[in-house]
Design an enzyme around this catalytic site. Structure first.
Site, PDB file in Angstrom:
ATOM      1  N   HIS A  59      21.867 -24.899   8.085  1.00 36.19           N
ATOM      2  CA  HIS A  59      20.594 -24.290   7.645  1.00 36.19           C
ATOM      3  C   HIS A  59      19.429 -25.001   8.340  1.00 36.19           C
ATOM      4  O   HIS A  59      19.400 -25.064   9.560  1.00 36.19           O
ATOM      5  CB  HIS A  59      20.544 -24.359   6.104  1.00 36.19           C
ATOM      6  N   HIS A  84      23.427 -15.906  12.844  1.00 35.48           N
ATOM      7  CA  HIS A  84      22.611 -15.772  11.623  1.00 35.48           C
ATOM      8  C   HIS A  84      23.322 -14.826  10.671  1.00 35.48           C
ATOM      9  O   HIS A  84      23.929 -13.845  11.098  1.00 35.48           O
ATOM     10  CB  HIS A  84      21.224 -15.207  11.956  1.00 35.48           C
ATOM     11  N   ASP A  87      16.036 -21.793  14.992  1.00 41.85           N
ATOM     12  CA  ASP A  87      16.207 -23.229  15.273  1.00 41.85           C
ATOM     13  C   ASP A  87      16.504 -23.539  16.732  1.00 41.85           C
ATOM     14  O   ASP A  87      16.553 -24.719  17.096  1.00 41.85           O
ATOM     15  CB  ASP A  87      17.340 -23.780  14.399  1.00 41.85           C
TER      16      ASP A  87
HETATM   17  C1  SDX Z   1      18.563 -20.899   9.386  1.00 40.01           C
HETATM   18  O1  SDX Z   1      19.490 -17.465   6.010  1.00 40.01           O
HETATM   19  C2  SDX Z   1      18.394 -17.692   6.623  1.00 40.01           C
HETATM   20  O2  SDX Z   1      17.499 -16.861   6.653  1.00 40.01           O
HETATM   21  C3  SDX Z   1      18.304 -19.019   7.304  1.00 40.01           C
HETATM   22  C4  SDX Z   1      17.085 -19.254   8.177  1.00 40.01           C
HETATM   23  C5  SDX Z   1      15.819 -19.316   7.353  1.00 40.01           C
HETATM   24  O3  SDX Z   1      14.722 -19.067   7.911  1.00 40.01           O
HETATM   25  O4  SDX Z   1      15.912 -19.721   6.171  1.00 40.01           O
HETATM   26  O5  SDX Z   1      16.960 -18.227   9.139  1.00 40.01           O
HETATM   27  C6  SDX Z   1      17.179 -20.586   8.914  1.00 40.01           C
HETATM   28  O6  SDX Z   1      19.272 -21.558   8.694  1.00 40.01           O
HETATM   29  C7  SDX Z   1      19.025 -20.341  10.707  1.00 40.01           C
HETATM   30  C8  SDX Z   1      20.531 -20.679  11.022  1.00 40.01           C
HETATM   31  C9  SDX Z   1      20.591 -22.108  11.567  1.00 40.01           C
HETATM   32  N1  SDX Z   1      21.996 -22.559  11.668  1.00 40.01           N
HETATM   33  C10 SDX Z   1      22.575 -22.722  12.882  1.00 40.01           C
HETATM   34  O7  SDX Z   1      22.024 -22.464  13.951  1.00 40.01           O
HETATM   35  C11 SDX Z   1      23.979 -23.295  12.819  1.00 40.01           C
HETATM   36  C12 SDX Z   1      24.906 -22.487  13.748  1.00 40.01           C
HETATM   37  N2  SDX Z   1      25.090 -21.161  13.154  1.00 40.01           N
HETATM   38  C13 SDX Z   1      26.297 -20.933  12.394  1.00 40.01           C
HETATM   39  O8  SDX Z   1      26.673 -22.028  11.623  1.00 40.01           O
HETATM   40  C14 SDX Z   1      26.288 -19.590  11.655  1.00 40.01           C
HETATM   41  O9  SDX Z   1      25.921 -18.646  12.579  1.00 40.01           O
HETATM   42  C15 SDX Z   1      25.453 -19.410  10.411  1.00 40.01           C
HETATM   43  C16 SDX Z   1      25.738 -20.447   9.374  1.00 40.01           C
HETATM   44  C17 SDX Z   1      23.999 -19.431  10.746  1.00 40.01           C
HETATM   45  C18 SDX Z   1      25.780 -18.032   9.829  1.00 40.01           C
HETATM   46  O10 SDX Z   1      27.107 -18.071   9.440  1.00 40.01           O
HETATM   47  P1  SDX Z   1      27.864 -16.774   8.804  1.00 40.01           P
HETATM   48  O11 SDX Z   1      26.912 -15.647   8.598  1.00 40.01           O
HETATM   49  O12 SDX Z   1      28.663 -17.250   7.641  1.00 40.01           O
HETATM   50  O13 SDX Z   1      28.792 -16.297   9.993  1.00 40.01           O
HETATM   51  P2  SDX Z   1      30.297 -16.775  10.203  1.00 40.01           P
HETATM   52  O14 SDX Z   1      30.369 -18.268  10.106  1.00 40.01           O
HETATM   53  O15 SDX Z   1      31.173 -15.942   9.336  1.00 40.01           O
HETATM   54  O16 SDX Z   1      30.498 -16.403  11.744  1.00 40.01           O
HETATM   55  C19 SDX Z   1      31.013 -15.153  12.142  1.00 40.01           C
HETATM   56  C20 SDX Z   1      31.812 -15.464  13.418  1.00 40.01           C
HETATM   57  C21 SDX Z   1      32.882 -16.527  13.208  1.00 40.01           C
HETATM   58  O17 SDX Z   1      33.869 -16.275  14.211  1.00 40.01           O
HETATM   59  P3  SDX Z   1      35.315 -15.581  13.748  1.00 40.01           P
HETATM   60  O18 SDX Z   1      35.928 -16.555  12.752  1.00 40.01           O
HETATM   61  O19 SDX Z   1      34.917 -14.252  13.115  1.00 40.01           O
HETATM   62  O20 SDX Z   1      36.077 -15.450  15.030  1.00 40.01           O
HETATM   63  O21 SDX Z   1      30.927 -16.042  14.407  1.00 40.01           O
HETATM   64  C22 SDX Z   1      31.335 -17.380  14.682  1.00 40.01           C
HETATM   65  C23 SDX Z   1      32.216 -17.824  13.541  1.00 40.01           C
HETATM   66  O22 SDX Z   1      33.144 -18.820  13.998  1.00 40.01           O
HETATM   67  N3  SDX Z   1      30.094 -18.185  14.743  1.00 40.01           N
HETATM   68  C24 SDX Z   1      29.828 -19.071  15.702  1.00 40.01           C
HETATM   69  C25 SDX Z   1      28.526 -19.505  15.426  1.00 40.01           C
HETATM   70  N4  SDX Z   1      28.046 -18.887  14.343  1.00 40.01           N
HETATM   71  C26 SDX Z   1      29.031 -18.080  13.915  1.00 40.01           C
HETATM   72  N5  SDX Z   1      30.564 -19.535  16.749  1.00 40.01           N
HETATM   73  C27 SDX Z   1      29.955 -20.446  17.519  1.00 40.01           C
HETATM   74  N6  SDX Z   1      28.691 -20.922  17.337  1.00 40.01           N
HETATM   75  C28 SDX Z   1      27.967 -20.469  16.294  1.00 40.01           C
HETATM   76  N7  SDX Z   1      26.709 -20.911  16.113  1.00 40.01           N
END
Ligand code: SDX
Length: 403
Positions: free
Chosen positions: A241, A280, A336
């Site tokens: 996050h 996201h 971010d």
């Molecule tokens: C913020 O919610 C908000 O509005 C948050 C925010 C705000 O203003 O409050 O916008 C701020 O928190 C932005 C997000 C910052 N976090 C990151 O940048 C961390 C990296 N991102 C990931 O951890 C992830 O994308 C999340 C946590 C942001 C979202 O996760 P989800 O929606 O639970 O998605 P998921 O984990 O189910 O991913 C779906 C697929 C998966 O692959 P499969 O298992 O389906 O093969 O996408 C992959 C994940 O492994 N994946 C990634 C990835 N994010 C998702 N693979 C590599 N790198 C990534 N960053």
């Protein structure tokens, strides 16, 4: 357990409230505060004016804004006893841990904000005294967020706390407290103040993200708003996050140069690494905030000089945007990805970046908290159910008879 069904993992596609505050269209990459597009507010509004908009629902008249700004800046002063509180942390304490505990500490000063002491009717609609009290807590929390953050920063650097002069904006006062090194008549650079104000505005709210949900879950028990905000900080601190802006810079440093980007991308595809700053829960296209942040970075770099990490960031961005591993999963840059480059160019230490996310997000948390406290029919405690899938009834076996 009639009719119960488990929401998808992590509340995927689960709505728990109705809200009038922020609108997001994750497919089209749209973000609006009370109906106003973020792109327009970022150019024409200021963080504090948009704070008023988010909390009270309309853009303020000049008189409404003057009163709001005066109250917030007036309440930005923190009791000098807080200096001992900050002095009690170890020299290398993470500033988000300091900020999280500082909000709970602050709440101990304001018993009039504590429903347990004031009875359950605190902060009720139609009661002018309780609405005025709610406003005062809101002014205090927004005002003191910057001072607490600056105190966490300065205590770590072994510098005395400073009180900004009157006449500076909310963000200007904050930057003064952060950067003041003792020179006479110091005034923070206007381009940097404007850039930070745009970043604060972009981070002010984002509907029901993990930390906002935490604030509402916590606030629904009628605890004081300081404790609810402390809970929000704890949630925002995580690398999935608000901690992602720090994680992005650590990732870029570990990659080292654009030449190492292909190997990093392969490691991500093998799930050995995470591409921080991408992906996201809601946006399935580029986060609209990231375009504005990218443009703001260019403005800042004109003053501070560019950051050698920028080339690596751009190479990583371009490689991921062309790779179907990411496009197939609809993983695009989020808020971010570039914000840390700006904070770093402005000289903030890396572990301070999540604090720069938390300070403005206090506004969004308070807007949603106020909306919940004033909702029709009063506050209902958030108490979800579960589907039990554990053992059936069992008899206790004394330890001596266990295998
Ligand atoms: C913020 O919610 C908000 O509005 C948050 C925010 C705000 O203003 O409050 O916008 C701020 O928190 C932005 C997000 C910052 N976090 C990151 O940048 C961390 C990296 N991102 C990931 O951890 C992830 O994308 C999340 C946590 C942001 C979202 O996760 P989800 O929606 O639970 O998605 P998921 O984990 O189910 O991913 C779906 C697929 C998966 O692959 P499969 O298992 O389906 O093969 O996408 C992959 C994940 O492994 N994946 C990634 C990835 N994010 C998702 N693979 C590599 N790198 C990534 N960053």
């Amino acid at each position: 357990d009639k009719g119960l069904r488990v929401s998808d993992k992590g509340f995927l596609n689960t709505a728990v409230i109705q809200s009038e505050i922020t609108y997001i269209d994750g497919e089209a990459g749209v973000l609006r505060y009370r109906g106003y597009p973020i792109e327009e507010l970022a150019v024409k509004s200021s963080f504090l004016e948009s704070a008023y908009l988010l909390i009270y629902g309309s853009l303020p008249t000049s008189e409404q804004f003057r009163i709001f700004e005066t109250e917030v800046l007036h309440h930005s002063i923190v009791h000098s006893e807080a200096e001992d509180f900050f002095g009690s942390f170890r020299y290398d304490a993470h500033p988000m841990a300091m900020l999280t505990s500082a909000f709970a500490y602050l709440g101990s000063y304001y018993s009039e904000a504590n429903p347990s002491l004031q009875g359950q009717t605190l902060f009720t609609k139609g009661n002018a005294a309780s609405l005025a009290n709610m406003d005062k807590q809101i002014f205090r929390l927004i005002g003191k967020a910057t001072t607490l953050a600056a105190m966490a920063y300065r205590v770590r650097q072994g510098r005395d706390f400073v009180t900004p002069p009157t006449g500076l904006s909310y963000t200007g006062s904050f930057l003064y407290q952060m950067d003041h090194l003792g020179e006479e008549n110091y005034v923070p650079h206007p381009v940097l103040v404007k850039a930070l104000d745009v970043l604060f505005l972009l981070h002010a709210d984002h509907e029901l993200n993990a930390s906002c949900t935490t604030v509402l879950q916590t606030g629904s028990s009628l605890v004081d708003p300081y404790s609810a905000i402390a809970a929000g900080c704890a949630s925002l601190y995580g690398p999935l996050h608000g901690g992602a802006n720090e994680a992005v810079i650590r990732m870029l440093i570990s990659i080292g140069s654009p030449a190492n980007v292909p190997a990093f991308i392969e490691a991500v595809k093998k799930r050995e690494k995470v591409l921080s700053g991408f992906g996201h829960r809601v946006y399935k296209t580029t986060d609209p905030r990231s375009y504005i942040i990218r443009k703001t970075a260019d403005e800042v770099f004109k003053i501070t000089g560019t950051d050698e990490l920028l080339q690596t960031a751009m190479a990583l961005h371009d490689a991921a945007m062309k790779d179907e591993y990411f496009t197939k999963r609809r993983l695009y840059p989020n808020v971010d990805f570039c914000s840390g480059l700006i904070y770093r160019a402005m000289g903030f230490p890396m572990d301070f970046f999540p604090v720069l996310f938390a300070v403005p997000r206090v506004v969004g948390w308070l807007a949603h908290w106020r909306q919940m406290m004033l909702q029709e029919g009063g506050v209902k405690i958030w108490r979800p159910r579960q589907i039990y899938v554990g053992s059936g009834k069992r008899e206790y076996v004394p330890m001596a008879e266990r295998a």
